[in-house]
Design a protein around this motif. Structure first.
Motif, PDB file in Angstrom:
ATOM      1  N   ALA A   1       0.833  -1.205   0.000  1.00  0.00           N
ATOM      2  CA  ALA A   1       0.000   0.000   0.000  1.00  0.00           C
ATOM      3  C   ALA A   1       0.868   1.256   0.000  1.00  0.00           C
ATOM      4  CB  ALA A   1      -0.934  -0.008   1.211  1.00  0.00           C
ATOM      5  N   LEU A   2       1.920   1.268   0.820  1.00  0.00           N
ATOM      6  CA  LEU A   2       2.821   2.424   0.858  1.00  0.00           C
ATOM      7  C   LEU A   2       3.509   2.624  -0.484  1.00  0.00           C
ATOM      8  CD1 LEU A   2       4.404   2.078   4.399  1.00  0.00           C
ATOM      9  CD2 LEU A   2       3.136   4.065   3.544  1.00  0.00           C
ATOM     10  N   ASP A   3       4.048   1.555  -1.043  1.00  0.00           N
ATOM     11  CA  ASP A   3       4.775   1.669  -2.305  1.00  0.00           C
ATOM     12  C   ASP A   3       3.869   2.183  -3.418  1.00  0.00           C
ATOM     13  OD1 ASP A   3       7.414   1.500  -3.226  1.00  0.00           O
ATOM     14  OD2 ASP A   3       7.075  -0.445  -4.162  1.00  0.00           O
ATOM     15  N   SER A   4       2.651   1.680  -3.461  1.00  0.00           N
ATOM     16  CA  SER A   4       1.697   2.099  -4.478  1.00  0.00           C
ATOM     17  C   SER A   4       1.353   3.578  -4.341  1.00  0.00           C
ATOM     18  CB  SER A   4       0.445   1.237  -4.371  1.00  0.00           C
ATOM     19  OG  SER A   4      -0.549   1.695  -5.244  1.00  0.00           O
ATOM     20  N   ARG A   5       1.060   4.007  -3.136  1.00  0.00           N
ATOM     21  CA  ARG A   5       0.670   5.403  -2.927  1.00  0.00           C
ATOM     22  C   ARG A   5       1.856   6.361  -3.009  1.00  0.00           C
ATOM     23  NH1 ARG A   5      -3.604   6.879   0.131  1.00  0.00           N
ATOM     24  NH2 ARG A   5      -2.945   8.958  -0.450  1.00  0.00           N
ATOM     25  N   LEU A   6       3.044   5.928  -2.596  1.00  0.00           N
ATOM     26  CA  LEU A   6       4.217   6.803  -2.704  1.00  0.00           C
ATOM     27  C   LEU A   6       4.561   7.096  -4.158  1.00  0.00           C
ATOM     28  CD1 LEU A   6       6.393   5.399   0.204  1.00  0.00           C
ATOM     29  CD2 LEU A   6       5.470   7.724   0.041  1.00  0.00           C
ATOM     30  N   ALA A   7       4.192   6.182  -5.049  1.00  0.00           N
ATOM     31  CA  ALA A   7       4.426   6.415  -6.479  1.00  0.00           C
ATOM     32  C   ALA A   7       3.696   7.672  -6.947  1.00  0.00           C
ATOM     33  CB  ALA A   7       3.981   5.200  -7.300  1.00  0.00           C
TER      34      ALA A   7
END
Length: 139
Positions: A22-28
């Motif tokens: 979830a973090l990786d997806s949203r940080l993109a």
């Protein structure tokens, strides 16, 4: 008992995996990755730190952190400066500080969602339990 411990280990890993995805997806959406944002966070906490210290802080090998830091330099997010002896110090640039700040906002939103089913008391208990486990070493 061993089956219960394996189930517990898997549940911890599953929660971590879900949180990281979830973090990786949203940080993109703010132009970074979880690994990059974590590196920026570590550099922000200890400006001038060596690659060795930052690798340990971000749970990476020195080689992996060096590769990541090279990408961050290329993106204009950090600077490497000569330190004492052969030491190279790492510092955020203004652009790096902006990405870090944007990442903090994203992380706050994502983590609120990840832990939404837990009460404030449950979150405090979970944090206390994880700190006790982590204070026990790298078992």
């Amino acid at each position: 008992m061993p089956d219960e411990l394996q189930v517990l280990g898997r549940a911890v890993k599953q929660a971590q995996y879900r949180q990281h995805r979830a973090l990786d997806s949203r940080l993109a959406t703010v132009g970074t990755t979880l690994a990059q944002w974590d590196a920026l966070r570590a550099i922000s906490r200890t400006p001038g730190a060596s690659a060795r210290a930052l690798a340990a802080a971000t749970f990476q090998s020195e080689q992996a952190f060096g590769t990541l830091a090279g990408r961050l330099v290329t993106q204009g997010l950090i600077e490497r400066r000569p330190g004492h002896g052969r030491r190279v110090e790492h510092h955020l640039t203004p652009a790096g500080e902006q990405v870090l700040d944007a990442g903090h906002q994203v992380a706050d939103e994502v983590l609120a969602t990840c832990y939404a089913t837990l009460s404030a008391g449950d979150r405090a208990t979970l944090l206390d339990l994880l700190r006790r486990l982590n204070d026990d070493g790298d078992a």
